[in-house]
Design an enzyme around this catalytic site. Sequence first.
Site, PDB file in Angstrom:
ATOM      1  N   ASP A 123      -4.632  -6.502   6.236  1.00 53.61           N
ATOM      2  CA  ASP A 123      -6.375  -6.032   5.645  1.00 53.61           C
ATOM      3  C   ASP A 123      -7.528  -7.075   5.460  1.00 53.61           C
ATOM      4  O   ASP A 123      -8.566  -6.685   5.906  1.00 53.61           O
ATOM      5  CB  ASP A 123      -6.300  -5.294   4.317  1.00 53.61           C
ATOM      6  CG  ASP A 123      -7.092  -4.467   3.966  1.00 53.61           C
ATOM      7  OD1 ASP A 123      -8.089  -4.031   4.643  1.00 53.61           O
ATOM      8  OD2 ASP A 123      -7.157  -2.839   3.422  1.00 53.61           O
ATOM      9  N   TYR A 127       0.801  -0.868  -0.151  1.00 51.85           N
ATOM     10  CA  TYR A 127      -0.102  -0.062   0.081  1.00 51.85           C
ATOM     11  C   TYR A 127       0.188   1.792   0.281  1.00 51.85           C
ATOM     12  O   TYR A 127       0.194   2.589  -0.620  1.00 51.85           O
ATOM     13  CB  TYR A 127      -0.796  -0.196   1.706  1.00 51.85           C
ATOM     14  CG  TYR A 127      -2.221  -1.059   1.305  1.00 51.85           C
ATOM     15  CD1 TYR A 127      -2.457  -1.832   0.910  1.00 51.85           C
ATOM     16  CD2 TYR A 127      -2.853  -1.090   2.359  1.00 51.85           C
ATOM     17  CE1 TYR A 127      -3.303  -2.753   0.300  1.00 51.85           C
ATOM     18  CE2 TYR A 127      -3.787  -2.290   2.286  1.00 51.85           C
ATOM     19  CZ  TYR A 127      -3.883  -2.741   1.066  1.00 51.85           C
ATOM     20  OH  TYR A 127      -4.752  -3.827   1.569  1.00 51.85           O
ATOM     21  N   ASP A 138     -11.095  -8.789   7.728  1.00 50.95           N
ATOM     22  CA  ASP A 138     -12.390  -8.705   7.439  1.00 50.95           C
ATOM     23  C   ASP A 138     -12.510  -9.538   7.245  1.00 50.95           C
ATOM     24  O   ASP A 138     -14.559  -9.771   8.348  1.00 50.95           O
ATOM     25  CB  ASP A 138     -11.933  -7.730   6.195  1.00 50.95           C
ATOM     26  CG  ASP A 138     -12.920  -6.318   6.121  1.00 50.95           C
ATOM     27  OD1 ASP A 138     -12.261  -5.616   7.358  1.00 50.95           O
ATOM     28  OD2 ASP A 138     -13.099  -5.571   5.383  1.00 50.95           O
ATOM     29  N   ASP A 189      -3.299 -17.918   2.322  1.00 48.78           N
ATOM     30  CA  ASP A 189      -4.259 -18.747   1.394  1.00 48.78           C
ATOM     31  C   ASP A 189      -5.095 -19.978   2.516  1.00 48.78           C
ATOM     32  O   ASP A 189      -6.434 -20.142   2.527  1.00 48.78           O
ATOM     33  CB  ASP A 189      -4.144 -19.480   0.298  1.00 48.78           C
ATOM     34  CG  ASP A 189      -2.715 -20.202   0.112  1.00 48.78           C
ATOM     35  OD1 ASP A 189      -1.348 -19.549   0.958  1.00 48.78           O
ATOM     36  OD2 ASP A 189      -2.421 -20.420  -1.256  1.00 48.78           O
ATOM     37  N   LYS A 206       3.360 -15.311   2.369  1.00 53.12           N
ATOM     38  CA  LYS A 206       2.987 -15.940   1.187  1.00 53.12           C
ATOM     39  C   LYS A 206       4.588 -16.698   0.860  1.00 53.12           C
ATOM     40  O   LYS A 206       5.548 -16.731  -0.415  1.00 53.12           O
ATOM     41  CB  LYS A 206       2.621 -14.932   0.327  1.00 53.12           C
ATOM     42  CG  LYS A 206       2.363 -15.893  -0.809  1.00 53.12           C
ATOM     43  CD  LYS A 206       1.371 -17.490  -1.203  1.00 53.12           C
ATOM     44  CE  LYS A 206       0.848 -18.354  -2.064  1.00 53.12           C
ATOM     45  NZ  LYS A 206      -0.269 -18.275  -1.925  1.00 53.12           N
TER      46      LYS A 206
END
Length: 357
Positions: free
Chosen positions: A245, A139, A249, A221, A189
């Site tokens: 992020d 980001y 959620d 994942d 990852k």
Amino acid sequence: MKIAVLPGDGIGREVTAEAVKTLEFVGRRRSLSFDFEEAAVGGAALDAHGEPLPAASLALARQSGAVLLGAVGGPKWDEQPYDKRPERALLGLRKELELHVNLRPVKLIEALADRASLRSEVIRGCDMMIVRELTGGIYFGEPRLLERGDKGRWAVDTLVYHDWEIERVARLAFEIARKRRKRVHSVDKANILKSSMLWREVVEEVARDFTDVKLQHLLVDTCAMQILRDPLQFDVIVTENMFGDILSDEAAMLGGSIGLLPSASLGGRVAMYEPVHGSAPDIAGQGKANPVASILSAAMMLRHSFDRESEASAIETAVEQTLADGLRTADLVPAGEKAISTTEMGDAVRVRLEKLL
Ligand code: NAD
């Protein structure tokens, strides 16, 4: 204890008012002196001062012991250019206050087990803390490009992490785990991304200072699946900005309503506390918003910024008792059933709090 109150837009104003009333109540009962000062951020600040984060609001935040934020944004400001969008206030505050880590507790409130997205036998007892790196990663990395060339349009985002950025968030995650059930899941990852290989390496190094805490690495994942398959296995999850992020959620939905979830952003001298939800324009101004997320954010403030554990847990217990007594705002009842208002929910929490303080 000086608190900068930045209610923002939409239901941000309504829920923050209940959190402030709750802190005032705690202050009176425990003879603590809170000094609240309010300033505009988001769309409200854009309308009044032409900027989503006016210098005076930032200065107030900097001079305070903690910041209580509501929510920013709404359709009125959707067409604003990038730099004038209300959400810029959040990014500006995080950057200027050096808030490099976000804490999101996800705890199932027992009385709401039947409303959760998962079967109650899977979700009952769920209590995890997601620790997300907040100021690094994709980001913020440069370059960021969206270009048009001979062979069509192309875009670049850059994912960069330095070892010190990983180390400070990992260290905090282990410290938090030490006060909880002593388990850390570090999510990356590392089978593909170089930045994740570094993440894993640095987390391993930090873990050597916390031999009493059990560390496990998970690919993002796999973690996304495991949060739904067996959420009880998680105590503290630590991860980088974008993975955090998304996973936070996902985990937020375990508890039943977004109106219940608080958060804290830490790292600099002044920390910021805010509900996870946004300004909810669809219900703003109708007294329908659930103030619990904001009230629980105030509890996190007492714990993390002012070292007031007993008052923080009294607020959390009062919220649990209120819900156990069957009091529900509209987001917690089936459509058409009777619900109480934002202020009634706040009052109900304070009635129970009175007996606990
Ligand atoms: P939202 O969280 O505002 O609302 C999503 C849904 O949840 C809506 O149906 C809303 O009514 C409901 N909801 C949210 N909080 C609730 C509460 N306390 N009680 C009862 N119901 C609640 O997300 P959105 O609709 O995607 O975004 C609305 C605006 O908020 C947008 O402008 C967005 O950019 C902004 N936003 C701000 C923040 C923030 O300030 N931290 C976070 C997310 C979204």
